[in-house]
Scaffold this motif. Structure first.
Motif, PDB file in Angstrom:
ATOM      1  N   ASP A  22      -0.339  -4.308   7.702  1.00 34.99           N
ATOM      2  CA  ASP A  22      -1.172  -3.125   7.819  1.00 34.99           C
ATOM      3  C   ASP A  22      -2.634  -3.453   7.554  1.00 34.99           C
ATOM      4  O   ASP A  22      -3.202  -3.164   6.503  1.00 34.99           O
ATOM      5  CB  ASP A  22      -0.647  -1.988   6.922  1.00 34.99           C
TER       6      ASP A  22
ATOM      7  N   HIS B 240       1.483   3.789   1.998  1.00 38.01           N
ATOM      8  CA  HIS B 240       1.961   4.516   3.173  1.00 38.01           C
ATOM      9  C   HIS B 240       3.486   4.518   3.116  1.00 38.01           C
ATOM     10  O   HIS B 240       4.099   3.511   2.742  1.00 38.01           O
ATOM     11  CB  HIS B 240       1.469   3.870   4.472  1.00 38.01           C
TER      12      HIS B 240
ATOM     13  N   HIS C 248       0.841  -1.205   0.000  1.00 39.95           N
ATOM     14  CA  HIS C 248       0.000   0.000   0.000  1.00 39.95           C
ATOM     15  C   HIS C 248       0.871   1.248   0.000  1.00 39.95           C
ATOM     16  O   HIS C 248       2.094   1.169   0.164  1.00 39.95           O
ATOM     17  CB  HIS C 248      -0.981  -0.015   1.171  1.00 39.95           C
TER      18      HIS C 248
ATOM     19  N   ASP D  88       5.975   4.174   5.033  1.00 40.42           N
ATOM     20  CA  ASP D  88       6.841   3.147   5.643  1.00 40.42           C
ATOM     21  C   ASP D  88       6.860   1.851   4.827  1.00 40.42           C
ATOM     22  O   ASP D  88       7.561   0.908   5.191  1.00 40.42           O
ATOM     23  CB  ASP D  88       6.450   2.881   7.107  1.00 40.42           C
ATOM     24  N   HIS D  89       6.117   1.820   3.700  1.00 43.80           N
ATOM     25  CA  HIS D  89       6.104   0.618   2.851  1.00 43.80           C
ATOM     26  C   HIS D  89       6.623   0.862   1.437  1.00 43.80           C
ATOM     27  O   HIS D  89       6.811  -0.075   0.687  1.00 43.80           O
ATOM     28  CB  HIS D  89       4.693   0.014   2.794  1.00 43.80           C
TER      29      HIS D  89
ATOM     30  N   HIS E  42      -7.363  -1.554   5.817  1.00 48.39           N
ATOM     31  CA  HIS E  42      -6.471  -0.543   6.394  1.00 48.39           C
ATOM     32  C   HIS E  42      -7.074   0.832   6.108  1.00 48.39           C
ATOM     33  O   HIS E  42      -8.201   0.915   5.628  1.00 48.39           O
ATOM     34  CB  HIS E  42      -5.087  -0.725   5.754  1.00 48.39           C
TER      35      HIS E  42
HETATM   36 ZN   LIG Z   1      -0.082   1.621   6.545  1.00 48.96          ZN
END
Ligand SMILES: [Zn+2]
Ligand SMILES: [Zn+2]
Length: 302
Positions: free
Chosen positions: A211, A64, A62, A66-67, A142
């Motif tokens: 997540d 976000h 996804h 941090d990914h 999420h």
């Molecule tokens: Zn996330």
């Protein structure tokens, strides 16, 4: 070992010393796959001695940070170091636009091609297969659209039992039939496949679920996986926080593992509020015994 998983980053939200944000390197039957690519992933690849030019596929769960914020750096470095092989990137709608826009504005021309594939499914769906593996995606719950993945070996032909080849004087044709999983039919009677082979081995698989809130359908989609990575951002003391932010507790993750009958569970994506992982591990163990909390650099062999 057909499955070799290296944890490159085991934390959530922001990278901290000793715990990078989410990324994993999976080698399944010599297919080299990067799963998520948080900031700093290229340094973690170097640190844990994973040859990053050999990565063939990248799967992004996804959008976000941090990914996926590490993707630009990694893709650029691959080019600076002279990559020529195409790189296939699977991820949500919008990922291609962000990446191409970034390179366009910085006038970066890569030395190799990026091939994007959009993942968008409401049920479990096959997104890639070749002669040796299958990759499935499925929807998670999420705050933004997010997918989990199942990486699975295809069935391998059964190995012949050499003693039985002699005992029954099997012909080449009969051996080829047995290797396809067929029984051997003779005028004198039938030899069942498992009488002359060592039988079909279980296909190994790795499920990646990060997540997400608790997803009731998940166990059905990953039933019997050899190894399951499930996020456990919080303990159940912070259930309200987990619900509000679209995450799971360690107990949620263990419940999924138990219901899905997986062989082994590994937990990650821990909130930085916890000084250590003891509380998360104890909570999960009460539900599912074969569980570990991951650290950066851990390697899991299946
Ligand atoms: Zn996330
Ligand atoms: Zn995250």
């Amino acid at each position: 070992m057909p499955i070799n998983l290296t944890i490159l980053g085991s934390g959530s939200a922001v990278p901290i010393l000793g715990r990078g944000v989410t990324s994993q390197h999976l080698n399944i039957n010599e297919r080299r796959i990067l799963i998520d690519c948080g900031e700093g992933t290229q340094l973690q690849l170097r640190r844990f001695k994973v040859k990053f030019q050999r990565i063939q596929f990248i799967f992004i769960s996804h959008l976000h940070g941090d990914h996926f914020l590490g993707l630009f750096g990694l893709v650029s470095s691959m080019s600076l170091l002279g990559r020529t092989k195409n790189l296939r990137i699977f991820g949500p709608e919008g990922l291609e636009e962000i990446v191409r826009h970034q390179f366009k504005l910085s006038q970066v021309y890569l030395s190799y091609e990026l091939e994007f594939e959009v993942i968008d499914c409401k049920e479990k769906a096959l997104v890639f297969e070749d002669n040796s593996i299958e990759i499935y995606a499925f929807p998670l719950k999420h705050r933004v659209k997010c997918h989990g993945f199942l990486f699975q070996e295809k069935p391998r032909p059964p190995k012949m039992n050499k003693d039985k080849i002699k005992e029954y004087s099997l012909t080449l044709e009969e051996i080829l039939a047995a290797r396809k999983g067929e029984d051997i039919i003779r005028e004198t009677g039938t030899l069942l496949n498992n009488e002359v082979t060592h039988g079909i081995e279980k296909c190994l698989s790795y499920a990646y679920c990060t997540d997400t809130r608790f997803v009731a359908k998940l166990p059905k989609w990953i039933e019997g996986a050899s190894l399951l990575y499930h996020e456990a951002t919080f303990t159940k003391a912070h259930t309200d926080r987990a619900k509000a932010t679209g995450h799971s507790t360690a107990e949620d993750a263990a419940t999924i593992a138990k219901e899905a009958n997986v062989e082994q569970l590994i937990l990650g994506h821990f909130s930085t509020r916890y000084k250590d992982t003891e509380g998360l591990l104890d909570e999960a163990k009460a539900v599912f015994k074969n569980v570990k909390c991951v650290e950066d650099g851990d390697v899991y062999l299946v």
